[in-house]
Design an enzyme around this catalytic site. Structure first.
Site, mmCIF file in Angstrom:
data_model
loop_
_atom_site.group_PDB
_atom_site.id
_atom_site.type_symbol
_atom_site.label_atom_id
_atom_site.label_comp_id
_atom_site.label_asym_id
_atom_site.label_seq_id
_atom_site.Cartn_x
_atom_site.Cartn_y
_atom_site.Cartn_z
ATOM 1 N N ARG A 62 -5.559 4.266 -11.340
ATOM 2 C CA ARG A 62 -4.886 4.765 -9.882
ATOM 3 C C ARG A 62 -3.860 3.445 -9.325
ATOM 4 O O ARG A 62 -4.186 2.409 -9.830
ATOM 5 C CB ARG A 62 -5.918 4.764 -8.990
ATOM 6 C CG ARG A 62 -6.816 5.999 -9.061
ATOM 7 C CD ARG A 62 -7.713 6.054 -7.729
ATOM 8 N NE ARG A 62 -8.466 6.995 -7.635
ATOM 9 C CZ ARG A 62 -9.611 7.192 -6.889
ATOM 10 N NH1 ARG A 62 -10.067 6.289 -6.298
ATOM 11 N NH2 ARG A 62 -10.300 8.057 -6.986
ATOM 12 N N ARG A 96 -3.692 -6.159 -0.922
ATOM 13 C CA ARG A 96 -5.234 -6.225 -0.301
ATOM 14 C C ARG A 96 -5.812 -7.409 -0.008
ATOM 15 O O ARG A 96 -6.431 -7.493 0.843
ATOM 16 C CB ARG A 96 -5.998 -4.733 -0.948
ATOM 17 C CG ARG A 96 -5.492 -3.495 -0.350
ATOM 18 C CD ARG A 96 -6.555 -2.521 -0.941
ATOM 19 N NE ARG A 96 -6.349 -2.315 -2.271
ATOM 20 C CZ ARG A 96 -7.202 -1.843 -3.298
ATOM 21 N NH1 ARG A 96 -8.519 -1.537 -2.691
ATOM 22 N NH2 ARG A 96 -6.671 -1.522 -4.528
ATOM 23 N N ARG A 135 -10.281 -0.986 -13.691
ATOM 24 C CA ARG A 135 -10.973 0.419 -13.452
ATOM 25 C C ARG A 135 -10.121 1.474 -13.729
ATOM 26 O O ARG A 135 -8.839 1.477 -13.742
ATOM 27 C CB ARG A 135 -11.089 0.587 -12.046
ATOM 28 C CG ARG A 135 -12.100 1.685 -11.512
ATOM 29 C CD ARG A 135 -12.752 1.292 -10.141
ATOM 30 N NE ARG A 135 -11.810 1.057 -8.932
ATOM 31 C CZ ARG A 135 -12.104 0.790 -7.789
ATOM 32 N NH1 ARG A 135 -13.336 0.625 -7.514
ATOM 33 N NH2 ARG A 135 -11.140 0.664 -6.917
ATOM 34 N N ARG A 186 -13.072 -7.946 12.626
ATOM 35 C CA ARG A 186 -12.046 -8.077 11.959
ATOM 36 C C ARG A 186 -10.975 -9.054 12.467
ATOM 37 O O ARG A 186 -10.019 -9.508 11.915
ATOM 38 C CB ARG A 186 -11.310 -6.863 11.557
ATOM 39 C CG ARG A 186 -12.324 -5.794 10.454
ATOM 40 C CD ARG A 186 -11.404 -4.702 10.138
ATOM 41 N NE ARG A 186 -10.306 -4.961 9.292
ATOM 42 C CZ ARG A 186 -9.802 -3.865 8.830
ATOM 43 N NH1 ARG A 186 -10.072 -2.566 8.797
ATOM 44 N NH2 ARG A 186 -8.594 -4.187 7.726
ATOM 45 N N LYS A 229 -19.847 -6.192 -2.331
ATOM 46 C CA LYS A 229 -20.381 -6.250 -1.055
ATOM 47 C C LYS A 229 -21.137 -5.106 -0.735
ATOM 48 O O LYS A 229 -22.225 -4.945 -0.200
ATOM 49 C CB LYS A 229 -19.312 -6.516 -0.178
ATOM 50 C CG LYS A 229 -19.436 -6.561 1.396
ATOM 51 C CD LYS A 229 -18.522 -6.638 2.373
ATOM 52 C CE LYS A 229 -17.657 -5.546 2.174
ATOM 53 N NZ LYS A 229 -16.294 -5.282 3.363
#
Ligand code: ZN
Length: 214
Positions: free
Chosen positions: A159, A170, A125, A91, A16
């Protein structure tokens, strides 16, 4: 020229941010990230900023009115005269209603990727703790040697935020929050919402978005 107001939705890993940058360049209108507005408000130390800080520190979403006031202030700037790209607003349905009373959103662009793909992109990642390089085991930049930093030759680190369970949490929140909003805009008109397949190359996604907003 008509004022263009575009809302951008997409889960983590959907690209995005990259698409917002491309769209900003193409349409020559700014990208307004609600997250950035909150950060700037907090740094400014104004009364509004202090209020925002208080709620965010409590782990809550900023109240609809507060978020909307921040947004209104930002988009009344001269650089938004021809429109803007919204990221992170609305939101909630309440926020969508406030926005509607203020200005007409002409397109809602949703960059769709499956949960599986999102997890795959984020969970691959890796960070180098010693030089700060970021790699991806699955896309670019890929480390030359498995799980090792090209520059320091130290073992790469994942992480906690990027671990599968955290990403899944999430994503769940994103879908719960976004789906009612997408339905809300779909009910406003047949062509209001453009759902874009985000599981394609950056160039192809950009092309599909450009076509949708023509
Ligand atoms: Zn390194």
């Amino acid at each position: 020229m008509d004022k263009r107001v575009i809302c951008l939705f997409g889960p983590q890993g959907s690209g995005k941010g990259t698409q917002a940058k491309l769209l900003t360049k193409k349409l020559n209108i700014p990208h307004i990230s609600m997250g950035d507005l909150f950060r700037m408000a907090i740094e400014s130390g104004t009364e509004l900023g202090r209020k925002v800080k208080e709620v965010i520190n409590q782990g809550d979403l900023a109240p609809d009115g507060t978020a909307f006031n921040l947004l209104k202030e930002r988009v009344s700037n001269i650089d938004c005269a021809n429109g803007f790209i919204l990221d992170g607003f609305p939101r909630t349905l309440k926020q969508a209603g406030l926005l509607d009373e203020y200005i007409e959103v002409d397109k809602v662009v949703v960059i769709d990727i499956s949960n599986k793909e999102s997890i795959k992109r984020l969970a691959s990642r890796r960070h180098c703790l010693s030089c700060g390089s970021i790699y991806n085991l699955y896309t670019v930049p890929k480390p030359k040697e498995d799980e090792m930093c090209d520059r320091c030759h130290k073992k790469l680190y994942q992480r906690d935020d990027d671990k599968e369970e955290a990403v899944a949490e999430r994503l769940k929140k994103y879908h719960e929050e976004t789906e009612p909003l997408i339905d809300y805009y779909k009910n406003k008109g047949k062509n209001k919402v453009a759902e874009i397949n985000g599981e394609q190359s950056i160039e192809k996604v950009a092309e599909d978005i450009n076509e949708a907003i023509e």
